[in-house]
Design a protein around this motif. Structure first.
Motif, short mmCIF file in Angstrom:
data_model
loop_
_atom_site.label_atom_id
_atom_site.label_comp_id
_atom_site.label_asym_id
_atom_site.label_seq_id
_atom_site.Cartn_x
_atom_site.Cartn_y
_atom_site.Cartn_z
N THR A 72 0.82 -1.23 0.00
CA THR A 72 0.00 0.00 0.00
C THR A 72 0.86 1.27 0.00
O THR A 72 0.36 2.34 -0.33
CB THR A 72 -0.97 0.04 1.21
OG1 THR A 72 -0.24 -0.30 2.37
CG2 THR A 72 -2.12 -0.91 1.01
N ALA A 73 2.12 1.16 0.36
CA ALA A 73 3.01 2.33 0.28
C ALA A 73 3.22 2.74 -1.17
O ALA A 73 3.69 3.84 -1.44
CB ALA A 73 4.34 2.01 0.94
N ILE A 94 0.79 2.94 -3.47
CA ILE A 94 -0.47 3.36 -4.10
C ILE A 94 -0.67 4.86 -3.91
O ILE A 94 -0.53 5.39 -2.81
CB ILE A 94 -1.67 2.58 -3.50
CG1 ILE A 94 -1.50 1.07 -3.81
CG2 ILE A 94 -2.98 3.09 -4.09
CD1 ILE A 94 -2.54 0.19 -3.15
N LEU A 95 -0.98 5.53 -5.01
CA LEU A 95 -1.21 6.98 -4.99
C LEU A 95 -2.60 7.28 -5.49
O LEU A 95 -3.22 6.47 -6.17
CB LEU A 95 -0.20 7.69 -5.90
CG LEU A 95 1.26 7.70 -5.47
CD1 LEU A 95 2.11 8.33 -6.57
CD2 LEU A 95 1.44 8.45 -4.16
N ILE A 134 -5.06 4.68 4.19
CA ILE A 134 -5.60 4.35 2.86
C ILE A 134 -6.87 3.49 2.97
O ILE A 134 -7.73 3.51 2.09
CB ILE A 134 -4.53 3.68 1.98
CG1 ILE A 134 -4.96 3.69 0.51
CG2 ILE A 134 -4.21 2.26 2.46
CD1 ILE A 134 -3.88 3.37 -0.47
N ASN A 135 -7.01 2.77 4.09
CA ASN A 135 -8.17 1.89 4.25
C ASN A 135 -9.50 2.64 4.31
O ASN A 135 -10.56 2.03 4.16
CB ASN A 135 -8.02 1.05 5.53
CG ASN A 135 -6.96 -0.01 5.37
OD1 ASN A 135 -7.17 -1.00 4.70
ND2 ASN A 135 -5.80 0.23 5.96
N ASP A 159 -6.41 -3.75 3.87
CA ASP A 159 -5.97 -4.41 5.11
C ASP A 159 -7.16 -5.06 5.80
O ASP A 159 -7.06 -6.17 6.32
CB ASP A 159 -5.31 -3.40 6.06
CG ASP A 159 -4.02 -2.82 5.48
OD1 ASP A 159 -3.38 -3.52 4.67
OD2 ASP A 159 -3.67 -1.68 5.83
#
Lengths: 157, 236
Positions: free
Chosen positions: A73-74, A76-77, A94-95, A101
């Motif tokens: 997830t690091a 993803i933009l 981000i969730n 997650d």
């Protein structure tokens, strides 16, 4: 939400005037087996993409991006054209838009059978969705079917 | 509009034999499009799963939406019961500006926030929303200088702009990156900030917020349609 009556005048009007697709019928695919045995993929209209992929552009971008399930997830933009939503939530976690997650936790608990090989992302700030209806939506549907996905979970931003 | 898009997509997938469920913000749109199953949530745009860093609430929302898959017939458009009135999103034009940012240089301000930003990224295992313009954050001073020069009517292009991205769109990516940098730095600097306080700070108290407002005004004056389409998404 956004109960309409609580929004600013500008935003309320924009939403009320929005040229929605309108349908009378409801396409309906019943679950063929329990969720605990089904494969699920996450589809978002939040304009997310993998860092090295092409960002979305302003002005009705009906394309989609593939986000492999294995993506950290690091990486993803978000490149979303709208300024009408609060980005602070996704900066924090981000969730709040893309609950990967949480879905993995549901798989670990046996609530969901498994996750698909890929998730998919669209950029939802579209006044005209005809390209999505005719081309990119069905294309992603075919990919999901090929990947054995039985349930799609959709999130907006 | 995102709620409209997910509702349209749900129909596409359902027609292809995939069962769908999910979350929408705008019930009025979903009622017209008629996706088969959707949970209508009462949260502010940008918070589909309720709230950041609240796994319990996120699970309750996921659970409520997944439960709709058990329905025998539709449409199943249910409301998530926990209602808290979302605070209106503060835009640049309604922020109260403090007068003393005029003398500050946004590039220096950015440099002073860098330790906070880097600590935030480290604590979040590399998760950051900075990265759209492709320039490493350590070189953001150069991006700021370019945007200042562009606003002043001097330098009209940035040397590192990828050829396939048009300049107005590239400016949007630069600004989105600067905002993400500032917001993430601020969340590290002042961890108890509510979302609206971060907006008040950014638009009201930073030189960067002020610079972006000037940049948007400059683009607004342009006669080029593509340039004119961008400032609304920078600051309004």
């Amino acid at each position: 939400m956004p109960r309409l009556e609580l929004l600013s005048e500008v935003q309320r009007r924009m939403l009320q005037m929005f040229p929605c697709m309108e349908h009378d019928d409801i396409p309906w695919t019943p679950m063929r087996k329990p969720l605990s045995e089904s494969r699920l993929a996450l589809i978002t209209s939040a304009g997310l993409h993998v860092k090295n992929d092409k960002p979305f552009v302003m002005g009705g971008d009906s394309s989609y991006r593939v986000i492999p399930q294995s993506t950290n997830t690091a990486d993803i933009l978000q490149s979303h054209a709208s300024i009408g939503f609060d980005h602070t939530g996704i900066y924090r976690d981000i969730n709040v838009t893309y609950p990967v997650d949480r879905l993995q936790e549901l798989v670990d608990r046996g609530v969901i059978g498994s996750l698909g090989e890929n998730n998919y992302s669209f950029m939802g700030a579209l006044r005209d969705t005809s390209e999505v209806v005719e081309r990119t939506g069905p294309e992603v549907a075919r990919r999901l079917v090929d990947e054995g996905v039985e349930v799609a979970f959709l999130t907006p931003t | 509009m995102c709620s409209h898009a997910v509702s349209v997509l749900a129909r596409c997938f359902e027609e292809a034999g995939i069962s769908t469920t999910g979350v929408v913000f705008v019930k009025e749109h979903a009622e017209r499009v008629k996706p088969p199953r959707m949970l209508w949530v009462p949260f502010a745009f940008g918070n589909a799963l309720g709230a950041a860093d609240n796994p319990d609430l996120q699970h309750r929302i996921l659970g409520a939406a997944l439960e709709l898959l058990e329905r025998r017939q539709g449409p199943a458009l249910e409301e998530f019961p926990d209602y808290t009135a979302p605070q209106a999103l503060l835009q640049a034009s309604s922020a109260e500006r403090s007068g003393d940012v005029d003398s500050l240089d946004p590039a220096d301000e950015l440099t002073s926030l860098r330790p906070y930003y880097e600590r935030w990224v480290e604590k979040h295992k590399g998760r950051t929303q900075v990265g759209l313009c492709g320039v490493p954050q350590r070189r953001f001073r150069g991006v700021v200088r370019f945007l200042q020069s562009y606003t002043a009517g001097d330098q009209q292009d940035y040397t590192d702009r990828p050829e396939e991205v048009k300049l107005p769109q590239y400016i949007r990516y630069c600004v989105d990156d600067l905002k993400a940098f500032y917001y993430e730095a601020r969340l590290e600097q002042r961890p108890d900030s509510a979302d609206h306080q971060v907006h008040e700070w950014f638009w009201g108290e930073t030189a960067m917020g002020r610079m972006i407002v000037s940049l948007a005004a400059r683009m607004e004056e342009s006669e080029d349609a593509e340039t004119k389409a961008i400032p609304y998404g920078l600051a309004r």
